[in-house]
Design a protein around this motif. Structure first.
Motif, mmCIF file in Angstrom:
data_model
loop_
_atom_site.group_PDB
_atom_site.id
_atom_site.type_symbol
_atom_site.label_atom_id
_atom_site.label_comp_id
_atom_site.label_asym_id
_atom_site.label_seq_id
_atom_site.Cartn_x
_atom_site.Cartn_y
_atom_site.Cartn_z
ATOM 1 N N THR A 5 70.280 55.440 32.384
ATOM 2 C CA THR A 5 71.527 55.655 32.995
ATOM 3 C C THR A 5 72.152 56.864 33.103
ATOM 4 N N LEU A 6 72.880 57.126 34.172
ATOM 5 C CA LEU A 6 73.710 58.528 34.444
ATOM 6 C C LEU A 6 74.881 58.809 33.427
ATOM 7 N N SER A 7 74.843 59.756 32.845
ATOM 8 C CA SER A 7 75.926 60.058 31.819
ATOM 9 C C SER A 7 76.988 60.533 32.734
ATOM 10 N N ARG A 8 78.236 60.764 32.053
ATOM 11 C CA ARG A 8 79.413 61.264 32.814
ATOM 12 C C ARG A 8 79.281 62.886 32.824
ATOM 13 N N LEU A 9 79.751 63.369 33.932
ATOM 14 C CA LEU A 9 79.721 64.902 34.202
ATOM 15 C C LEU A 9 80.796 65.642 33.563
ATOM 16 N N ARG A 10 80.713 66.592 32.902
ATOM 17 C CA ARG A 10 81.680 67.126 32.256
ATOM 18 C C ARG A 10 82.602 68.051 33.245
ATOM 19 N N ARG A 11 83.996 68.186 32.969
ATOM 20 C CA ARG A 11 84.758 68.841 33.854
ATOM 21 C C ARG A 11 84.710 70.169 33.614
ATOM 22 N N PHE A 12 84.741 71.104 34.609
ATOM 23 C CA PHE A 12 84.546 72.791 34.294
ATOM 24 C C PHE A 12 85.796 73.395 33.591
ATOM 25 N N ALA A 13 87.016 72.901 34.289
ATOM 26 C CA ALA A 13 88.225 73.582 34.097
ATOM 27 C C ALA A 13 89.427 72.771 33.774
ATOM 28 N N SER A 14 90.221 72.889 32.966
ATOM 29 C CA SER A 14 91.548 72.363 32.967
ATOM 30 C C SER A 14 92.410 72.635 33.802
ATOM 31 N N TRP A 15 93.740 71.942 33.968
ATOM 32 C CA TRP A 15 94.659 72.580 34.679
ATOM 33 C C TRP A 15 95.268 73.455 34.319
ATOM 34 N N ALA A 16 95.556 73.777 32.905
ATOM 35 C CA ALA A 16 95.805 74.875 32.313
ATOM 36 C C ALA A 16 95.120 76.084 32.577
ATOM 37 N N ALA A 17 93.767 75.978 32.691
ATOM 38 C CA ALA A 17 93.197 77.118 32.915
ATOM 39 C C ALA A 17 93.319 77.724 34.248
ATOM 40 N N GLY A 71 80.821 72.606 37.066
ATOM 41 C CA GLY A 71 81.613 73.064 38.210
ATOM 42 C C GLY A 71 80.936 74.213 38.837
ATOM 43 N N ARG A 72 80.124 75.012 38.404
ATOM 44 C CA ARG A 72 79.741 75.816 39.095
ATOM 45 C C ARG A 72 78.822 75.580 40.183
ATOM 46 N N VAL A 73 78.923 76.604 41.271
ATOM 47 C CA VAL A 73 78.153 76.265 42.556
ATOM 48 C C VAL A 73 77.045 76.907 42.365
ATOM 49 N N LEU A 74 75.622 76.328 42.398
ATOM 50 C CA LEU A 74 74.363 77.015 42.320
ATOM 51 C C LEU A 74 73.972 77.150 43.795
ATOM 52 N N LEU A 87 60.011 85.574 46.992
ATOM 53 C CA LEU A 87 60.661 85.512 45.923
ATOM 54 C C LEU A 87 61.742 84.291 46.028
ATOM 55 N N PHE A 88 61.293 83.519 44.966
ATOM 56 C CA PHE A 88 62.384 82.319 44.953
ATOM 57 C C PHE A 88 63.377 82.699 43.983
ATOM 58 N N ARG A 89 64.914 82.697 44.346
ATOM 59 C CA ARG A 89 65.881 83.244 43.592
ATOM 60 C C ARG A 89 67.004 82.468 43.363
ATOM 61 N N PHE A 90 68.053 82.471 42.545
ATOM 62 C CA PHE A 90 69.311 81.912 42.674
ATOM 63 C C PHE A 90 70.214 82.735 42.028
ATOM 64 N N SER A 91 71.726 82.275 42.267
ATOM 65 C CA SER A 91 72.906 82.729 41.433
ATOM 66 C C SER A 91 73.882 81.783 41.312
ATOM 67 N N ALA A 92 74.816 81.868 40.293
ATOM 68 C CA ALA A 92 75.844 80.808 40.358
ATOM 69 C C ALA A 92 77.280 81.413 40.442
ATOM 70 N N TRP A 93 77.991 80.780 41.326
ATOM 71 C CA TRP A 93 79.195 81.251 41.761
ATOM 72 C C TRP A 93 80.226 80.299 40.581
ATOM 73 N N ASP A 94 81.301 81.090 39.844
ATOM 74 C CA ASP A 94 82.346 80.277 39.016
ATOM 75 C C ASP A 94 83.486 80.360 39.897
ATOM 76 N N PRO A 95 83.759 79.028 40.309
ATOM 77 C CA PRO A 95 84.845 78.765 41.146
ATOM 78 C C PRO A 95 86.380 79.221 40.716
ATOM 79 N N VAL A 406 81.438 70.685 47.776
ATOM 80 C CA VAL A 406 83.001 70.599 47.728
ATOM 81 C C VAL A 406 83.142 70.700 46.281
ATOM 82 N N HIS A 407 84.181 71.610 45.806
ATOM 83 C CA HIS A 407 84.392 71.485 44.548
ATOM 84 C C HIS A 407 85.988 71.659 44.441
ATOM 85 N N ASP A 408 86.622 70.955 43.847
ATOM 86 C CA ASP A 408 88.198 71.046 43.532
ATOM 87 C C ASP A 408 88.835 71.207 45.017
#
Length: 434
Positions: A5-17, A71-74, A87-95, A406-408
């Motif tokens: 079964t699929l677990s719930r995904l964690r949220r990346f940032a709160s409204w306060a953050a 919540g990161r964009v890979l 080269l196979f490469r990646f980076s992560a964007w912190d929204p 799409v994120h937020d």
């Protein structure tokens, strides 16, 4: 075997953050688009925001985008330059921080890496914090003899496990057009086109001298061991991309089928427990095509709602269509024709959130190639906007397939263009208007 079964995904940032971030930026929403942008009037024109990519050097192509549970964009891509190994490469964007977290990380290096404009690698994150990646590796001198290669990292990409091949047939045939999905907290789902029965004739003779291209799947645990394997369909289009999205009833997989009469319409199936549902046509286009159109579907889902985008040329007229499902892909409504005419290339990408459907597609006419973007209500009942996102220098296959997440409330789009004759990635963010 227990049902996964699929677990719930964690949220990346709160409204306060987010509030703190906006305060730090002087309240400038253009500098920090996010949750606050998502609730506005969708009929207002979008804001196109700069998105400086970490991969802007000549030779970069084959982009892929994926949302991590936090919540990161890979972003992943291939870097191929004359005289050097691929080269196979990646980076992560912190929204939230509005920055790339790391310099580009190299996942794999190889001179036998198979690089193709349509059959591209992917990166995915699961809820346990692991990263998974796949690419394609040549196995023989035949043009389309290559395998899928899969690996996993538990430390953010600093180290990767010895790669494995998810299929064990050992034939010098085509294996590719992969889709990945998170299955539970720490399992990976993978589906691929499998040419083990074709005898290597999947392109030269469209499978006529051997068997048919199949669609197969497997689940892998954190030790890269298979815990479930299945044949999803025994006869599919030979070289069209597949795609998958998570619904509240399991993974929804879409692909281009192939009948004995060469009807190549889009099919959908869902993984329920340990079995795939019987594949059903998203719509009866009845497109008869005697060869592979190399133009597969894209799917997005949220809860029990799903939207599929695809290309067809049924009746001799190129079209891009969208279809909406309210029941996790069991059935789809009458499709909406997004675009039509000889200029339509298709090569679609689609994203869905609570407010909107967003879609990218390519056109090409005498003035060149262009990338288009449109927004719809989640049920496709209303079109909010349609804009030309970019004019491209490349033509034909050189521009590959665009990607979209799409994120937020902010869409992130990536595509390949040509700069001075060399492929190079481009990207933008698309936020709600003021």
């Amino acid at each position: 075997m227990n049902t996964v079964t699929l677990s719930r995904l964690r949220r990346f940032a709160s409204w306060a953050a987010l509030a703190l971030l906006l305060a730090a930026c002087g309240g400038d929403r253009a500098a920090a688009p996010g949750i606050a942008d998502a609730g506005g009037d969708p009929a207002r024109p979008s804001r196109i925001l700069d998105w400086p990519l970490p991969a802007i050097t000549p030779g970069t192509s084959a982009p892929d985008l994926a949302l991590a549970p936090d919540g990161r964009v890979l972003l992943s891509w291939l870097d191929s330059r004359a005289g050097r190994r691929h080269l196979f490469r990646f980076s992560a964007w912190d929204p939230v921080q509005q920055r790339w977290q790391t310099r580009p990380v190299t996942i794999a290096i190889g001179s036998r890496m198979f690089v193709n404009w349509a059959d591209t690698p992917h990166v995915l994150a699961t809820a346990d914090g692991a990263l998974w990646a796949h690419w394609l590796q040549k196995t023989a001198n035949a043009p389309y003899a290559y395998d899928v290669v899969l690996t996993r990292s538990q430390d953010g990409g600093a180290n990767w496990a010895p790669p494995i091949t998810p299929h064990d047939d050992g034939t010098p045939t085509e294996h590719g057009f992969v889709s990945l999905w998170p299955q539970g907290r720490d399992l990976l789902g993978i589906a691929w086109l499998d040419g083990r029965n074709t005898g290597g004739d999947e392109h030269a003779g469209h499978g006529a001298h051997g068997g048919s291209m199949m669609l197969r799947s497997a689940l892998f645990d954190r030790g890269l061991q298979p815990v479930q394997e299945a044949t999803v369909d025994t006869r599919t289009c030979e070289c069209c991309k597949t795609d998958v999205a998570m619904t509240d009833r399991g993974a929804l997989l879409v692909y281009r089928g192939r009948t004995g009469e060469e009807v190549r319409d889009i099919l959908a199936t869902r993984l329920e427990g340990n079995a795939w549902t019987a594949p059903r046509r998203v719509h009866a286009d009845d497109w008869i095509m005697p060869a592979c159109p190399v133009n597969g579907p894209d799917v997005a889902a949220r809860g029990s709602e799903a939207v599929v985008a695809w290309y067809t040329a049924a009746g001799g007229e190129p079209q891009v269509k969208l279809a909406h499902s309210r029941d996790a892909g069991d059935s789809f409504g009458e499709p909406l024709v997004l675009d039509r005419g000889d200029a339509v290339h298709g090569r679609v990408a689609i994203a869905l959130d609570a407010q909107q459907v967003r879609v990218l597609w390519l056109r090409e006419d005498g003035d060149g190639q262009s990338l288009w973007f449109a927004r719809y209500a989640p049920d496709l009942s209303r079109e909010f906007e349609r804009i030309e996102l970019a004019k491209l220098q490349g033509r034909g296959r050189a521009t590959g397939f665009p990607k979209l997440v799409v994120h937020d409330g902010v869409a992130h789009a990536v595509w390949t263009d040509l700069v001075d004759g060399h492929p190079q990635l481009r990207g933008v963010r698309i936020a709600a208007g003021d």
